[in-house]
Design a protein around this motif. Sequence first.
Motif, PDB file in Angstrom:
ATOM      1  N   ALA A 117      20.154 -16.279 -13.968  1.00 44.46           N
ATOM      2  CA  ALA A 117      19.555 -15.727 -15.189  1.00 44.46           C
ATOM      3  C   ALA A 117      18.129 -15.260 -14.921  1.00 44.46           C
ATOM      4  N   LYS A 118      17.367 -16.053 -14.174  1.00 42.15           N
ATOM      5  CA  LYS A 118      15.980 -15.677 -13.869  1.00 42.15           C
ATOM      6  C   LYS A 118      15.950 -14.390 -13.049  1.00 42.15           C
ATOM      7  N   ASP A 119      16.828 -14.288 -12.071  1.00 41.05           N
ATOM      8  CA  ASP A 119      16.885 -13.097 -11.231  1.00 41.05           C
ATOM      9  C   ASP A 119      17.219 -11.853 -12.063  1.00 41.05           C
ATOM     10  N   LYS A 120      18.209 -11.973 -12.938  1.00 41.54           N
ATOM     11  CA  LYS A 120      18.594 -10.832 -13.771  1.00 41.54           C
ATOM     12  C   LYS A 120      17.492 -10.464 -14.757  1.00 41.54           C
ATOM     13  N   MET A 121      16.797 -11.465 -15.297  1.00 45.35           N
ATOM     14  CA  MET A 121      15.691 -11.184 -16.216  1.00 45.35           C
ATOM     15  C   MET A 121      14.539 -10.504 -15.484  1.00 45.35           C
ATOM     16  N   ASN A 122      14.247 -10.941 -14.255  1.00 39.09           N
ATOM     17  CA  ASN A 122      13.204 -10.289 -13.460  1.00 39.09           C
ATOM     18  C   ASN A 122      13.555  -8.825 -13.219  1.00 39.09           C
ATOM     19  N   ARG A 123      14.830  -8.566 -12.927  1.00 37.69           N
ATOM     20  CA  ARG A 123      15.253  -7.181 -12.712  1.00 37.69           C
ATOM     21  C   ARG A 123      15.130  -6.357 -13.988  1.00 37.69           C
ATOM     22  N   ALA A 124      15.420  -6.962 -15.129  1.00 35.03           N
ATOM     23  CA  ALA A 124      15.290  -6.248 -16.407  1.00 35.03           C
ATOM     24  C   ALA A 124      13.834  -5.870 -16.667  1.00 35.03           C
ATOM     25  N   VAL A 125      12.918  -6.765 -16.339  1.00 38.15           N
ATOM     26  CA  VAL A 125      11.487  -6.474 -16.510  1.00 38.15           C
ATOM     27  C   VAL A 125      11.068  -5.342 -15.570  1.00 38.15           C
ATOM     28  N   GLU A 126      11.539  -5.381 -14.326  1.00 35.69           N
ATOM     29  CA  GLU A 126      11.203  -4.320 -13.371  1.00 35.69           C
ATOM     30  C   GLU A 126      11.753  -2.964 -13.814  1.00 35.69           C
ATOM     31  N   VAL A 127      12.968  -2.962 -14.315  1.00 35.75           N
ATOM     32  CA  VAL A 127      13.565  -1.716 -14.809  1.00 35.75           C
ATOM     33  C   VAL A 127      12.753  -1.181 -15.990  1.00 35.75           C
ATOM     34  N   ALA A 128      12.319  -2.079 -16.866  1.00 34.60           N
ATOM     35  CA  ALA A 128      11.502  -1.658 -18.013  1.00 34.60           C
ATOM     36  C   ALA A 128      10.196  -1.036 -17.528  1.00 34.60           C
ATOM     37  N   ARG A 129       9.556  -1.671 -16.559  1.00 31.71           N
ATOM     38  CA  ARG A 129       8.291  -1.111 -16.026  1.00 31.71           C
ATOM     39  C   ARG A 129       8.517   0.248 -15.385  1.00 31.71           C
ATOM     40  N   ASP A 130       9.630   0.387 -14.658  1.00 28.47           N
ATOM     41  CA  ASP A 130       9.958   1.685 -14.060  1.00 28.47           C
ATOM     42  C   ASP A 130      10.205   2.736 -15.142  1.00 28.47           C
ATOM     43  N   ASP A 131      10.906   2.334 -16.212  1.00 27.86           N
ATOM     44  CA  ASP A 131      11.149   3.258 -17.320  1.00 27.86           C
ATOM     45  C   ASP A 131       9.844   3.664 -17.987  1.00 27.86           C
ATOM     46  N   PHE A 132       8.933   2.711 -18.147  1.00 30.23           N
ATOM     47  CA  PHE A 132       7.634   3.023 -18.756  1.00 30.23           C
ATOM     48  C   PHE A 132       6.877   4.019 -17.891  1.00 30.23           C
TER      49      PHE A 132
END
Length: 183
Positions: free
Chosen positions: A9-24
């Motif tokens: 779960a932590k790994d997937k959440m970290n990836r979601a945050v990274e994807v959000a930053r890339d989208d921003f």
Amino acid sequence: MISDVLAEAKDKMNRAVEVARDDFATVRTGRANPALFQKILVDYYGTPTPLGQLAGLQNPEARTLVITPYDKAALKEIEKAIVNFPNLGATPSNDGTIIRVTMPELTEDRRKEYVKIVRAKGEDAKVAIRNVRRKAKDDLDATKEVGEDEVARAEKELDALTKTHVEAIDEALKRKEAELLEV
């Protein structure tokens, strides 16, 4: 078992945050940023290919980006993909070997529109994190070989993990909004 669920779960959440930053990063501010163009897909011999794989991107001036294709045959397709990319507002000019993209000045209305787009991307990232949390909680509830106390402790840890990642997205969102609204 519980530690595996939490680690995943932590790994997937970290990836979601990274994807959000890339989208921003793909939402433009007053400057031409090569990250804005990374998600543009170019029809390269029938295959949608990211622009970053087809060309070099340089930023010689604040509002100008120079795109140098590795294959000159892709020049027209790259130019067409830039023109058709939504929410960019850029005007490419092709001189036969490179493409110069000039970004227009942002009006206040356009800035507010970009803020709405960024907020929507942030909300999508939060939904992704909540979905990861829900799946992890289901996995924890399905574990039979551990006691209820350990599952309850793991759920509290999962909630703290979720809160931390949602706050990271909120922080990135706040920084991007300030950057967009800065004149």
